[in-house]
Design a protein around this motif. Structure first.
Motif, PDB file in Angstrom:
ATOM      1  N   VAL A 156      40.231 -17.304 -23.131  1.00 35.28           N
ATOM      2  CA  VAL A 156      39.714 -18.064 -24.347  1.00 35.28           C
ATOM      3  C   VAL A 156      39.271 -16.946 -25.463  1.00 35.28           C
ATOM      4  N   VAL A 157      39.144 -17.470 -26.809  1.00 39.75           N
ATOM      5  CA  VAL A 157      38.449 -16.487 -27.756  1.00 39.75           C
ATOM      6  C   VAL A 157      37.115 -17.190 -27.964  1.00 39.75           C
ATOM      7  N   ILE A 158      36.184 -16.056 -28.193  1.00 40.05           N
ATOM      8  CA  ILE A 158      34.784 -16.399 -28.457  1.00 40.05           C
ATOM      9  C   ILE A 158      34.380 -15.452 -29.764  1.00 40.05           C
ATOM     10  N   ASP A 159      33.762 -16.228 -30.548  1.00 41.28           N
ATOM     11  CA  ASP A 159      33.163 -15.375 -31.829  1.00 41.28           C
ATOM     12  C   ASP A 159      31.808 -14.649 -31.287  1.00 41.28           C
ATOM     13  N   VAL A 160      31.963 -13.464 -31.621  1.00 37.70           N
ATOM     14  CA  VAL A 160      30.656 -12.479 -31.204  1.00 37.70           C
ATOM     15  C   VAL A 160      29.315 -12.762 -32.090  1.00 37.70           C
ATOM     16  N   GLY A 161      29.393 -13.526 -32.963  1.00 34.01           N
ATOM     17  CA  GLY A 161      28.113 -13.711 -33.897  1.00 34.01           C
ATOM     18  C   GLY A 161      27.135 -14.910 -33.236  1.00 34.01           C
ATOM     19  N   GLN A 162      27.017 -14.546 -32.094  1.00 41.46           N
ATOM     20  CA  GLN A 162      25.875 -15.451 -31.289  1.00 41.46           C
ATOM     21  C   GLN A 162      25.376 -14.477 -30.169  1.00 41.46           C
ATOM     22  N   SER A 163      24.474 -15.261 -29.472  1.00 41.41           N
ATOM     23  CA  SER A 163      23.556 -14.402 -28.578  1.00 41.41           C
ATOM     24  C   SER A 163      24.510 -14.266 -27.282  1.00 41.41           C
ATOM     25  N   ILE A 164      24.142 -13.607 -26.499  1.00 38.75           N
ATOM     26  CA  ILE A 164      24.954 -13.151 -25.225  1.00 38.75           C
ATOM     27  C   ILE A 164      24.872 -14.331 -24.349  1.00 38.75           C
ATOM     28  N   ASP A 165      23.632 -14.979 -24.136  1.00 43.71           N
ATOM     29  CA  ASP A 165      23.859 -15.994 -23.466  1.00 43.71           C
ATOM     30  C   ASP A 165      24.586 -17.324 -24.142  1.00 43.71           C
ATOM     31  N   ALA A 166      24.522 -17.303 -25.330  1.00 46.49           N
ATOM     32  CA  ALA A 166      25.436 -18.422 -25.788  1.00 46.49           C
ATOM     33  C   ALA A 166      27.100 -18.001 -25.601  1.00 46.49           C
ATOM     34  N   ILE A 167      27.237 -16.883 -25.832  1.00 43.60           N
ATOM     35  CA  ILE A 167      28.684 -16.424 -25.317  1.00 43.60           C
ATOM     36  C   ILE A 167      29.059 -16.727 -23.743  1.00 43.60           C
ATOM     37  N   VAL A 168      28.140 -16.413 -22.897  1.00 50.40           N
ATOM     38  CA  VAL A 168      28.285 -16.854 -21.369  1.00 50.40           C
ATOM     39  C   VAL A 168      28.486 -17.961 -21.298  1.00 50.40           C
ATOM     40  N   ASP A 169      27.525 -18.871 -21.812  1.00 46.28           N
ATOM     41  CA  ASP A 169      27.658 -20.343 -21.505  1.00 46.28           C
ATOM     42  C   ASP A 169      28.844 -20.854 -22.290  1.00 46.28           C
ATOM     43  N   THR A 170      29.192 -20.548 -23.412  1.00 47.35           N
ATOM     44  CA  THR A 170      30.363 -21.115 -23.972  1.00 47.35           C
ATOM     45  C   THR A 170      31.466 -20.849 -23.082  1.00 47.35           C
ATOM     46  N   TYR A 171      31.734 -19.590 -22.516  1.00 47.43           N
ATOM     47  CA  TYR A 171      32.700 -19.230 -21.618  1.00 47.43           C
ATOM     48  C   TYR A 171      32.673 -19.887 -20.389  1.00 47.43           C
ATOM     49  N   ILE A 172      31.849 -20.252 -19.849  1.00 43.58           N
ATOM     50  CA  ILE A 172      31.667 -21.086 -18.477  1.00 43.58           C
ATOM     51  C   ILE A 172      31.890 -22.541 -18.849  1.00 43.58           C
ATOM     52  N   SER A 173      31.351 -23.135 -20.091  1.00 43.00           N
ATOM     53  CA  SER A 173      31.748 -24.580 -20.382  1.00 43.00           C
ATOM     54  C   SER A 173      33.200 -24.732 -20.573  1.00 43.00           C
ATOM     55  N   LEU A 174      33.722 -23.746 -21.334  1.00 46.99           N
ATOM     56  CA  LEU A 174      35.419 -23.708 -21.641  1.00 46.99           C
ATOM     57  C   LEU A 174      36.113 -23.594 -20.373  1.00 46.99           C
ATOM     58  N   THR A 175      35.773 -22.999 -19.467  1.00 43.99           N
ATOM     59  CA  THR A 175      36.663 -22.660 -18.208  1.00 43.99           C
ATOM     60  C   THR A 175      36.295 -23.508 -17.316  1.00 43.99           C
ATOM     61  N   GLY A 176      35.119 -24.229 -17.247  1.00 45.47           N
ATOM     62  CA  GLY A 176      34.940 -25.239 -16.225  1.00 45.47           C
ATOM     63  C   GLY A 176      33.851 -24.544 -14.934  1.00 45.47           C
TER      64      GLY A 176
END
Length: 167
Positions: free
Chosen positions: A143-163
């Motif tokens: 997955v591709v995630i934009d770096v313009g957000q907090s570290i926790d938001a990036i981790v949360d987004t990754y986990i939610s996108l990958t289940g």
């Protein structure tokens, strides 16, 4: 079975910080690919010269070994993995590797790089990193995630996108 995750992107994108946070969240080992560079590679980069494919070949083999040892057990590694062939070389050690590409504009990442003086990768090489970058292709797991957000938001987004399948 969990597959290792490679947090990829250009220098200054936050790979090490995000990778460490993701590994902690998933409770798996973390490795920073920068720690595996031989001294000659570090000296070359410190001198302002980008690495070439020959410089990277043994380094990528070492990284692949680390990832291969975690195939089925999980782990997170931060690694630029800028070219498809570099990612293919890593996948040769563990075909199930997942990629998290941290993406951002040269302006955002350049500002981040400027805030970390003393790092062996000088800001002058950022343009060469963007020139080298080959984004993930459709057939690559990740997955591709934009770096313009907090570290926790990036981790949360990754986990939610990958289940959260890497637990």
């Amino acid at each position: 079975m969990p597959s290792p995750i490679v947090v990829m992107g250009v220098s200054g994108s936050g790979k090490s910080t995000v990778g460490a946070a993701l590994a902690q969240r998933l409770r798996v080992p973390f490795a920073d690919a920068d720690d595996f560079h031989p001294p000659a590679n570090i000296e070359k980069m410190k001198a302002g010269h980008p690495l070439d494919d020959e410089d990277r070949k043994p380094w990528l083999a070492t990284l692949g070994d680390w990832l291969g040892e975690r195939c089925g057990d999980g782990g997170v590694m931060s690694c630029s993995a800028l070219k498809r062939r570099y990612r293919d070389q890593l996948r040769a050690h563990c075909p199930g590797i997942q990629f998290l590409h941290l993406s951002g504009t040269p302006e955002i990442i350049g500002a981040r790089q400027a805030s970390r003086p003393g790092h062996f990768m000088p800001a002058s090489l950022l343009a060469s990193q963007f020139d080298t970058l080959e984004p993930l292709e459709e057939d690559e797991a990740g997955v591709v995630i934009d770096v313009g957000q907090s570290i926790d938001a990036i981790v949360d987004t990754y986990i939610s996108l990958t289940g959260g399948e890497h637990r």
